[in-house]
Design an enzyme around this catalytic site. Structure first.
Site, PDB file in Angstrom:
ATOM      1  N   CYS A   1     -16.700  42.446  29.273  1.00 29.24           N
ATOM      2  CA  CYS A   1     -15.399  41.961  28.813  1.00 29.24           C
ATOM      3  C   CYS A   1     -14.479  43.069  28.353  1.00 29.24           C
ATOM      4  O   CYS A   1     -13.316  42.826  28.054  1.00 29.24           O
ATOM      5  CB  CYS A   1     -15.591  40.963  27.670  1.00 29.24           C
ATOM      6  SG  CYS A   1     -16.428  39.458  28.172  1.00 29.24           S
TER       7      CYS A   1
ATOM      8  N   HIS B   1     -20.105  28.923  34.422  1.00 31.52           N
ATOM      9  CA  HIS B   1     -20.006  29.860  35.543  1.00 31.52           C
ATOM     10  C   HIS B   1     -21.098  30.921  35.514  1.00 31.52           C
ATOM     11  O   HIS B   1     -21.301  31.630  36.492  1.00 31.52           O
ATOM     12  CB  HIS B   1     -18.620  30.507  35.602  1.00 31.52           C
ATOM     13  CG  HIS B   1     -18.342  31.484  34.496  1.00 31.52           C
ATOM     14  ND1 HIS B   1     -17.798  31.111  33.300  1.00 31.52           N
ATOM     15  CD2 HIS B   1     -18.517  32.823  34.429  1.00 31.52           C
ATOM     16  CE1 HIS B   1     -17.645  32.165  32.532  1.00 31.52           C
ATOM     17  NE2 HIS B   1     -18.088  33.221  33.188  1.00 31.52           N
TER      18      HIS B   1
ATOM     19  N   GLY C   1     -16.716  29.189  27.907  1.00 34.26           N
ATOM     20  CA  GLY C   1     -17.783  29.615  27.023  1.00 34.26           C
ATOM     21  C   GLY C   1     -17.241  30.237  25.751  1.00 34.26           C
ATOM     22  O   GLY C   1     -17.799  30.050  24.668  1.00 34.26           O
ATOM     23  N   THR C   2     -16.143  30.982  25.867  1.00 31.29           N
ATOM     24  CA  THR C   2     -15.534  31.588  24.687  1.00 31.29           C
ATOM     25  C   THR C   2     -15.081  30.516  23.703  1.00 31.29           C
ATOM     26  O   THR C   2     -15.293  30.642  22.487  1.00 31.29           O
ATOM     27  CB  THR C   2     -14.343  32.466  25.097  1.00 31.29           C
ATOM     28  OG1 THR C   2     -14.814  33.557  25.899  1.00 31.29           O
ATOM     29  CG2 THR C   2     -13.631  33.025  23.879  1.00 31.29           C
TER      30      THR C   2
END
Length: 408
Positions: A353, A229, A104-105
């Site tokens: 994060c 995820h 996703g990053t």
């Protein structure tokens, strides 16, 4: 009918793949009462049964490079195309707008910076919400261009009126970035109102990692990102969406791939499994969301009533259905996570994060709420009322014990 693994024919009946319900069996009742309770799906949802089924079967046929012309390569390409079609249908987009990335990053970085590069000659800088994910914040700073932040309310929603003010004062920006929903407190963002306030041709990047699959995508985006995820797909699969007609340019060194939005060799089995999980989650989301929303409402009400000096944060209604965050005075968030983990509850504290850095959450700081003793619960599709009741019964005792350790 082809025996090629497909999300459309996968089974996603969860019976028999997790801890039993223990009905009619004393041993089962004890196992259910003591089993660990995972309440951190906002970090990663457990693998959906639909994804598990497809992943195992696709690994046997999707190992080859889908760009090769030999038989195994063509087979892998069919699986990849299938994954793209199913993902597009589930998200309500075109198949040629979907690209699978390594995370996703990566999807966030490629989507946001690709729009920026496409506008580099006509405008500079970024307009971003103050509560955007760190992936967005790091990407904008990496460019060295000006970054203008949109303030947020105490509930965590950006202020659309500030967008017009920034543009009036600073001039046109290259890209605006507004997430669909906040990853820490669950507040839905007024994406449409921000677009209306800009009233121009500024492309919009939407980080939809927290909401994709759980809620429809907001309208008006030029590029968007999602992460498998988060909805029960395998880790290591991101989804980059670039709207047909948007001006997007690869911001990174390219390779010999036909699709410049992709980098390297896609994980075909994982992409197909991610699509299968997304398809299943979208099909069941009305029922799951209603159940989760009811449990979260109970958490919000009970925590405020049973734990002294606590602040439940985020919008109480315009929010993701599965997530709730609260902050406790006189308690260290990391200690709270540790003590609850010892009692069998897996939760998160602070930013998902940045918790390991022990720095305050920039999201909570921007909202002007308590940043100390923060706890985020995010329910999985398997979370039960009993799981929530057990957590609510344990929490006041844990908070009281931790406060007693530090004294008056």
């Amino acid at each position: 009918m082809s025996d090629r693994p497909s999300p459309d024919d996968s089974r996603h009946d969860s019976a028999g793949d997790g801890a039993g319900d223990g009905a009619g069996d004393g041993a089962g009742d004890r196992a259910t009462a003591t089993r660990p309770v995972y309440l951190d799906s906002a970090s990663a949802e457990p693998l959906h049964p639909a994804a598990r089924d497809v992943l195992l079967r696709a690994a046997e046929q999707g190992y080859a490079d889908p760009r090769r012309l030999h038989g195994p390569g063509r087979a892998a390409r069919l699986l990849l195309d299938n994954a793209r079609e199913v993902t597009a249908q589930a998200l309500g987009v075109r198949a040629d707008e979907v690209t699978f990335t390594g995370s996703g990053t990566e999807a966030v970085h490629r989507g946001l910076l690709g729009l920026h590069r496409g506008r580099a000659r006509s405008a500079g800088g970024f307009l971003v919400g103050a509560v955007e994910h760190s992936a967005v914040r790091h990407a904008t700073r990496w460019t060295g261009e000006p970054v203008h932040e949109l303030p947020v309310t105490r509930l965590g929603a950006v202020d659309p009126s500030a967008a017009a003010d920034v543009v009036a004062e600073a001039g046109p920006v290259a890209v605006a970035a507004v997430q669909s929903a906040n990853h820490e407190v669950g507040t839905l963002q007024p994406v449409a109102a921000v677009l209306d306030a800009l009233a121009g041709d500024t492309p919009l990047f939407v980080d939809a990692c927290a909401s994709a699959g759980r809620m429809p995508l907001p309208a008006g985006w030029s590029a968007a990102a999602a992460s498998a995820h988060k909805w029960g797909g395998p880790a290591g699969v991101g989804v980059l969406l670039v709207r047909k007609g948007s001006v997007w340019r690869n911001p990174f060194p390219g390779d010999d791939r036909v699709d410049e939005r992709a980098a390297g060799f896609e994980n075909v089995p994982a992409a197909l499994a991610a699509a299968a999980a997304l398809q299943a989650v979208v099909a069941e989301r009305d029922e799951v969301s209603a159940r989760q929303r009811a449990m979260v409402e109970r958490v919000r009400a009970t925590v405020g009533a049973t734990v002294p000096d606590v602040e439940v944060v985020g919008d109480p209604t315009d929010r993701l259905p599965h997530l709730v965050t609260f902050s406790c005075l006189y308690v260290d968030g990391e200690a709270l996570v540790t003590e609850l983990d010892r009692r069998g509850f897996g939760i998160a504290s602070g930013s998902a994060c940045t918790a390991s850095t022990l720095t305050p959450s920039h999201v909570l700081a921007a909202m002007g709420v308590l940043t100390h003793g923060n706890v985020r619960l995010s329910l999985t599709r398997e979370t039960t009322d009993d799981d929530v009741d057990r957590f609510l019964a344990v929490l006041p005792e844990v908070v009281a014990e931790l406060r007693a350790r530090v004294g008056p």
